[in-house]
Design a protein around this motif. Structure first.
Motif: not given
Length: 431
Positions: A56-64, A119-123, A357-366
Motif C-alpha cells: 500500500g505504501l508503494v502504491a500510495a507513493a505513486r499516486t501522491l 513517486a517519480l513515475g507518478g510525477t 486531481f479530484g479522481s485520484v485525490a483520495l487514492t494515496p490515503l486509501a
C-alpha cells in the motif's frame, strides 16, 4: 499495369488522422508495459519481504505526486506544446522504471527506494495525463468523435489485456524485475512515437497572466458545471476504494487463495478483456443521455471487491472482472465524449487536470490505509466496505440533474463556451 488499378490496403477512417494514429500506437505500447508493471511492483515488494501495508505504501507513493502536480501539469499543457510535455514525461517514466528494474534484478530493493521510484513515475504521469487527454481530443472532430474515443480506448485496453496476462506469466517465470525493465523500454518507444506528433493545427496560446490565473480560469470552468464536479467527487471515492482493493488486497488474496501472481494477472486481464468489449460496444451505441448511461454502468465496479471478499474461485473472479470492465468502459467512453463536446479546446488540459486531481485525490490515503484497515477490521470486511462505498456514491451522483439529462451533441462547444450545434435527435439508448 495502370497504377490506378493496383488495389490498395484498407483505408483509415476519415477521423483517424496522423496524430490520432500516433497517439493510439503509443498508447498501446505504454499500456502493454504499464499493466504488467503494476502487478510486478506489488510482487517486487512481497518478494523483498514486505506485507500488505508495504504494498500500500508503494502504491500510495505513486499516486501522491498525481495529487501534488496534476494541476500544474494541466496548466503547462494548455500553455506549452502538449507533445513536448508528453515526451518529457515519458522520458522520466522510462528512467524511473529502468532504475526500479535494476534494483530488483540486482538484489533486495529497500522499501524507501521503491517508494521513491514509484513517486517519480507518478510525477511523470501527473504531467503526461492532462497533456495526453487534451492532445487526443484535439486530434478528432465532428460527430464521429465518440467512435474515435471508443476505438482508441479499445486498442489501449486490448493492450492492457495482453500486458496484465503477460506480466503475470513473466513474473511467475522470471520474476518482477524483467517486467519492470520491459515497461521502461515501452516508455522509451512510446516517447519516440509521440515526438512525431504535429501540433501546428492548434492555435497558439495567447500570453496569459501566469499560472495562477490559468488555474483560476480552469477552476471556474470546472466548478461551473455540476455534472463535472459531481462525477469527479464520485470517482474520487470510487477510484480510491477500487484502487486499494486491486493494488493491495487483490495480490494478497491471490497469494493466499488463488495460487499467486499468475491467476491475479489473469483476473486483471479479464477486466481488460471486458474494457475491450465495452469499447467495442460504444463504437456502435450512442446513448442519447451520455452521463446517465455511463453512470448506471458504474454500479458493477463494486463486484470485484465482493468477489475478493468471499473469496470466489478464480474462474468466477474472472467473470466478475470481465463484467466490471465492460460496464466501466461504457462510462469511460461516455465521459470522454461529454468532456469533448462541452469543454472548449483551449481549456481541455486544465479541466482534465482538475478531473484527474479530484479522481485520484483520495487514492494515496486509501492505499496507505488499506493495510491498517485489514489489520483492524479484517480483509473481508474491508473489501465489503469498498463495495458498499462504490454503490453509495454512484447512487448519490444520480441526484444531480445534469447527470441524468445531459444530451449528446453533434459538435463540441465553441471556444466561447457555447454549443456549436444543437443536441442531436434521439438515437436510442437510455433516456
Amino acid at each position: 499495369m495502370n497504377p490506378a488499378s493496383v488495389p490498395h490496403g484498407p483505408r483509415r477512417p476519415t477521423w483517424a488522422g496522423r496524430n490520432y494514429s500516433l497517439l493510439t500506437t503509443a498508447g498501446v505500447v505504454t499500456s502493454l508495459g504499464a499493466n504488467g508493471s503494476l502487478v510486478a511492483a506489488a510482487f517486487a515488494v512481497l518478494d523483498a519481504g514486505g506485507d500488505g501495508g508495504d504494498v500500500g505504501l508503494v502504491a500510495a507513493a505513486r499516486t501522491l505526486p498525481l495529487v501534488v502536480f496534476l494541476l500544474i501539469g494541466g496548466a503547462l499543457a494548455d500553455r506549452l506544446p502538449r507533445d513536448r510535455v508528453m515526451v518529457a514525461a515519458n522520458a522520466l517514466n522510462c528512467l524511473s522504471q529502468g532504475t526500479f528494474a535494476v534494483l530488483v534484478l540486482a538484489g533486495e530493493p529497500r522499501l524507501w527506494q521503491m517508494m521513491l521510484l514509484s513517486a517519480l513515475g507518478g510525477t511523470g504521469q501527473a504531467f503526461f495525463g492532462p497533456a495526453a487527454e487534451g492532445m487526443l481530443m484535439s486530434s478528432v472532430e465532428g460527430e464521429q468523435a465518440g467512435r474515435a474515443f471508443a476505438v482508441f480506448r479499445m486498442a489501449v485496453q486490448g493492450a492492457a489485456l495482453g500486458g496484465a496476462a503477460l506480466g503475470g506469466a513473466l513474473i511467475a517465470a522470471v520474476g518482477p524485475g524483467w517486467v519492470l525493465a520491459l515497461d521502461a523500454a515501452a516508455f522509451a518507444l512510446a516517447g519516440a512515437l509521440r515526438s512525431f506528433l504535429d501540433v501546428s493545427h492548434i492555435p497558439p496560446r495567447a500570453p496569459g497572466e501566469g499560472m495562477p490565473a490559468d488555474l483560476r480560469d480552469g477552476w471556474r470552468e470546472f466548478i461551473g458545471r455540476p455534472w463535472l464536479w459531481g462525477i469527479v467527487v464520485q470517482f474520487s471515492i470510487t477510484n480510491a476504494v477500487v484502487g486499494a482493493a486491486e493494488a493491495v488486497y487483490g495480490p494478497l488474496v491471490a497469494r493466499d487463495s488463488l495460487g499467486g501472481a499468475g491467476p491475479w494477472g489473469l483476473a486483471l486481464a479479464a477486466f481488460g478483456a471486458g474494457t475491450v468489449t465495452g469499447a467495442l460496444l460504444m463504437t456502435r451505441w450512442k446513448p442519447r443521455r451520455l452521463l446517465l448511461a455511463g453512470t448506471l454502468c458504474v454500479f458493477p465496479a463494486a463486484l470485484p471487491s465482493v468477489a475478493l471478499a468471499v473469496p470466489m474461485p478464480a474462474g468466477v473472479l474472472y467473470g466478475v472482472m470481465f463484467a466490471a470492465g465492460t460496464t466501466v468502459e461504457v462510462f469511460g467512453v461516455s465521459w470522454m465524449t461529454a468532456l469533448y463536446q462541452e469543454i472548449p479546446e483551449e481549456k481541455l488540459s486544465r479541466v482534465s487536470a482538475y478531473d484527474w486531481f479530484g479522481s485520484v485525490a483520495l487514492t494515496p490515503l486509501a492505499t496507505a490505509l488499506a493495510g491498517p484497515a485489514e489489520a483492524t477490521f479484517g480483509r473481508a470486511a474491508a473489501l465489503w466496505g469498498c463495495a458498499g462505498l462504490v454503490v453509495l456514491v454512484t447512487a448519490l451522483v444520480l441526484l444531480v440533474p445534469d447527470v441524468r439529462t445531459l444530451p449528446r451533441r453533434t459538435q463540441p462547444v465553441a471556444a466561447s463556451g457555447t454549443a456549436s450545434a444543437d443536441a442531436e435527435r434521439p438515437v436510442g439508448g437510455l433516456g
